[in-house]
Write a protein that holds these residues in place. Structure first.
Motif, PDB file in Angstrom:
ATOM      1  N   THR A  59      -2.886  -6.807  -1.302  1.00 47.15           N
ATOM      2  CA  THR A  59      -1.847  -5.900  -0.819  1.00 47.15           C
ATOM      3  C   THR A  59      -2.381  -4.476  -0.718  1.00 47.15           C
ATOM      4  O   THR A  59      -2.464  -3.774  -1.721  1.00 47.15           O
ATOM      5  N   PRO A  60      -2.719  -4.040   0.496  1.00 49.90           N
ATOM      6  CA  PRO A  60      -3.216  -2.674   0.665  1.00 49.90           C
ATOM      7  C   PRO A  60      -2.145  -1.647   0.307  1.00 49.90           C
ATOM      8  O   PRO A  60      -0.971  -1.817   0.639  1.00 49.90           O
ATOM      9  N   VAL A  61      -2.588  -0.587  -0.372  1.00 55.00           N
ATOM     10  CA  VAL A  61      -1.657   0.437  -0.850  1.00 55.00           C
ATOM     11  C   VAL A  61      -2.077   1.812  -0.341  1.00 55.00           C
ATOM     12  O   VAL A  61      -3.255   2.122  -0.233  1.00 55.00           O
ATOM     13  N   PHE A  62      -1.067   2.613  -0.013  1.00 56.71           N
ATOM     14  CA  PHE A  62      -1.281   4.005   0.381  1.00 56.71           C
ATOM     15  C   PHE A  62      -0.844   4.885  -0.777  1.00 56.71           C
ATOM     16  O   PHE A  62       0.223   4.678  -1.362  1.00 56.71           O
ATOM     17  N   LEU A  63      -1.665   5.884  -1.093  1.00 56.78           N
ATOM     18  CA  LEU A  63      -1.319   6.854  -2.133  1.00 56.78           C
ATOM     19  C   LEU A  63      -1.038   8.195  -1.461  1.00 56.78           C
ATOM     20  O   LEU A  63      -1.937   8.775  -0.839  1.00 56.78           O
ATOM     21  N   ALA A  64       0.191   8.674  -1.576  1.00 49.58           N
ATOM     22  CA  ALA A  64       0.547   9.976  -1.011  1.00 49.58           C
ATOM     23  C   ALA A  64      -0.210  11.061  -1.757  1.00 49.58           C
ATOM     24  O   ALA A  64      -0.594  10.899  -2.922  1.00 49.58           O
ATOM     25  N   GLU A  65      -0.397  12.184  -1.082  1.00 49.95           N
ATOM     26  CA  GLU A  65      -1.203  13.277  -1.640  1.00 49.95           C
ATOM     27  C   GLU A  65      -0.706  13.786  -2.987  1.00 49.95           C
ATOM     28  O   GLU A  65      -1.490  14.274  -3.797  1.00 49.95           O
ATOM     29  N   ASP A  66       0.574  13.639  -3.275  1.00 51.88           N
ATOM     30  CA  ASP A  66       1.095  14.164  -4.544  1.00 51.88           C
ATOM     31  C   ASP A  66       0.763  13.291  -5.750  1.00 51.88           C
ATOM     32  O   ASP A  66       0.893  13.734  -6.887  1.00 51.88           O
ATOM     33  N   ALA A  86      -5.004   3.816   4.673  1.00 45.96           N
ATOM     34  CA  ALA A  86      -4.169   4.788   5.379  1.00 45.96           C
ATOM     35  C   ALA A  86      -2.732   4.270   5.437  1.00 45.96           C
ATOM     36  O   ALA A  86      -2.497   3.055   5.371  1.00 45.96           O
ATOM     37  N   ARG A  87      -1.792   5.173   5.615  1.00 44.19           N
ATOM     38  CA  ARG A  87      -0.379   4.774   5.550  1.00 44.19           C
ATOM     39  C   ARG A  87       0.008   3.688   6.539  1.00 44.19           C
ATOM     40  O   ARG A  87       0.792   2.814   6.224  1.00 44.19           O
ATOM     41  N   GLY A  88      -0.524   3.694   7.734  1.00 37.09           N
ATOM     42  CA  GLY A  88      -0.157   2.690   8.738  1.00 37.09           C
ATOM     43  C   GLY A  88      -0.614   1.282   8.407  1.00 37.09           C
ATOM     44  O   GLY A  88      -0.075   0.310   8.924  1.00 37.09           O
ATOM     45  N   ALA A  89      -1.605   1.147   7.538  1.00 36.69           N
ATOM     46  CA  ALA A  89      -2.145  -0.156   7.157  1.00 36.69           C
ATOM     47  C   ALA A  89      -1.599  -0.648   5.816  1.00 36.69           C
ATOM     48  O   ALA A  89      -1.942  -1.740   5.371  1.00 36.69           O
ATOM     49  N   ALA A  90      -0.750   0.124   5.179  1.00 34.35           N
ATOM     50  CA  ALA A  90      -0.291  -0.185   3.822  1.00 34.35           C
ATOM     51  C   ALA A  90       0.873  -1.162   3.797  1.00 34.35           C
ATOM     52  O   ALA A  90       1.779  -1.096   4.621  1.00 34.35           O
ATOM     53  N   MET A  91       0.847  -2.039   2.807  1.00 31.68           N
ATOM     54  CA  MET A  91       1.995  -2.893   2.514  1.00 31.68           C
ATOM     55  C   MET A  91       2.885  -2.227   1.467  1.00 31.68           C
ATOM     56  O   MET A  91       4.075  -2.482   1.411  1.00 31.68           O
ATOM     57  N   PHE A  92       2.260  -1.390   0.627  1.00 27.64           N
ATOM     58  CA  PHE A  92       2.978  -0.605  -0.366  1.00 27.64           C
ATOM     59  C   PHE A  92       2.495   0.832  -0.282  1.00 27.64           C
ATOM     60  O   PHE A  92       1.346   1.087   0.079  1.00 27.64           O
ATOM     61  N   ALA A  93       3.378   1.756  -0.625  1.00 27.83           N
ATOM     62  CA  ALA A  93       3.023   3.172  -0.655  1.00 27.83           C
ATOM     63  C   ALA A  93       3.620   3.773  -1.919  1.00 27.83           C
ATOM     64  O   ALA A  93       4.742   3.436  -2.300  1.00 27.83           O
ATOM     65  N   LEU A  94       2.867   4.658  -2.540  1.00 29.76           N
ATOM     66  CA  LEU A  94       3.301   5.325  -3.770  1.00 29.76           C
ATOM     67  C   LEU A  94       3.315   6.827  -3.556  1.00 29.76           C
ATOM     68  O   LEU A  94       2.367   7.381  -2.996  1.00 29.76           O
ATOM     69  N   GLY A  95       4.380   7.490  -4.013  1.00 33.41           N
ATOM     70  CA  GLY A  95       4.420   8.940  -3.943  1.00 33.41           C
ATOM     71  C   GLY A  95       5.832   9.478  -3.993  1.00 33.41           C
ATOM     72  O   GLY A  95       6.802   8.721  -4.064  1.00 33.41           O
TER      73      GLY A  95
END
Length: 185
Positions: A59-66, A86-95
């Motif tokens: 599961t690819p994840v994006f980490l926001a800058e904060d 990168a955000r467009g490829a993420a299944m999950f994002a944190l931030g």
């Protein structure tokens, strides 16, 4: 080393409890669940628990800058094996909410595969049953949840069955907001 710390101490038991809490929160929008058991560098207990429960090496994840940091990347690599993308490829994002925008940059699913969309794990200051009125699947009449805004969630719902899903985290508490939920101010 920080990467080795902050995981579940009793993996089967804590992972099971955490999965149940996430499941309950997503199945009943507006319901606030308390969780324990994990602490990633720079994340709340709830966001750490959600990450350990839902994210793995596939599961690819994006980490926001904060929240992005070498320590968090190492923690995720050790505990989940998840690739940071990168955000467009993420299944999950944190931030945090502001750092995760714009929502349209995340996978929204396709008409054939609406499940191929992102889930955003959003860090907020607090969670309480106030402010925004929620209706829809999993809610008997109505529920309430303080949200960072209303318009973005209404626009997300208008795309249903496409769109993104949300898990809000504050301290050791979490709440789910699936794309099927109607949100009014």
């Amino acid at each position: 080393m920080i990467a080795l710390e902050g995981g579940f101490a009793d993996v089967p038991v804590e992972a099971s409890r955490a999965f149940r809490a996430v499941l309950e929160a997503m199945a009943r929008p507006g319901r606030i669940e308390a969780v324990t058991g994990a602490q990633a560098p720079g994340l709340s207990v709830a966001a750490s628990v959600v990450a350990l429960t839902l994210i793995d090496g596939t599961t690819p994840v994006f980490l926001a800058e904060d929240v992005d940091s070498p320590a968090l990347r190492q923690w995720l690599a050790f505990h989940t094996g998840a690739p940071v993308v990168a955000r467009g490829a993420a299944m999950f994002a944190l931030g945090g909410w502001a750092a995760l925008g714009p929502l349209g940059a995340f996978a929204q699913g396709t008409p054939e595969y609406p499940d191929r969309s992102a889930t955003l794990i959003v860090e907020v200051e607090r969670l309480e049953n106030a402010s925004a009125r929620l209706t829809g699947p999993g809610i008997e009449r109505e529920a309430w949840l303080n949200l960072p805004e209303v318009e973005a969630f209404a626009a997300n719902r208008a795309q249903f069955p496409l769109g993104v899903d949300f898990i809000f985290c504050a301290g050791d508490r979490l709440a789910g907001l699936p794309r099927s939920t109607r949100v009014e101010g």
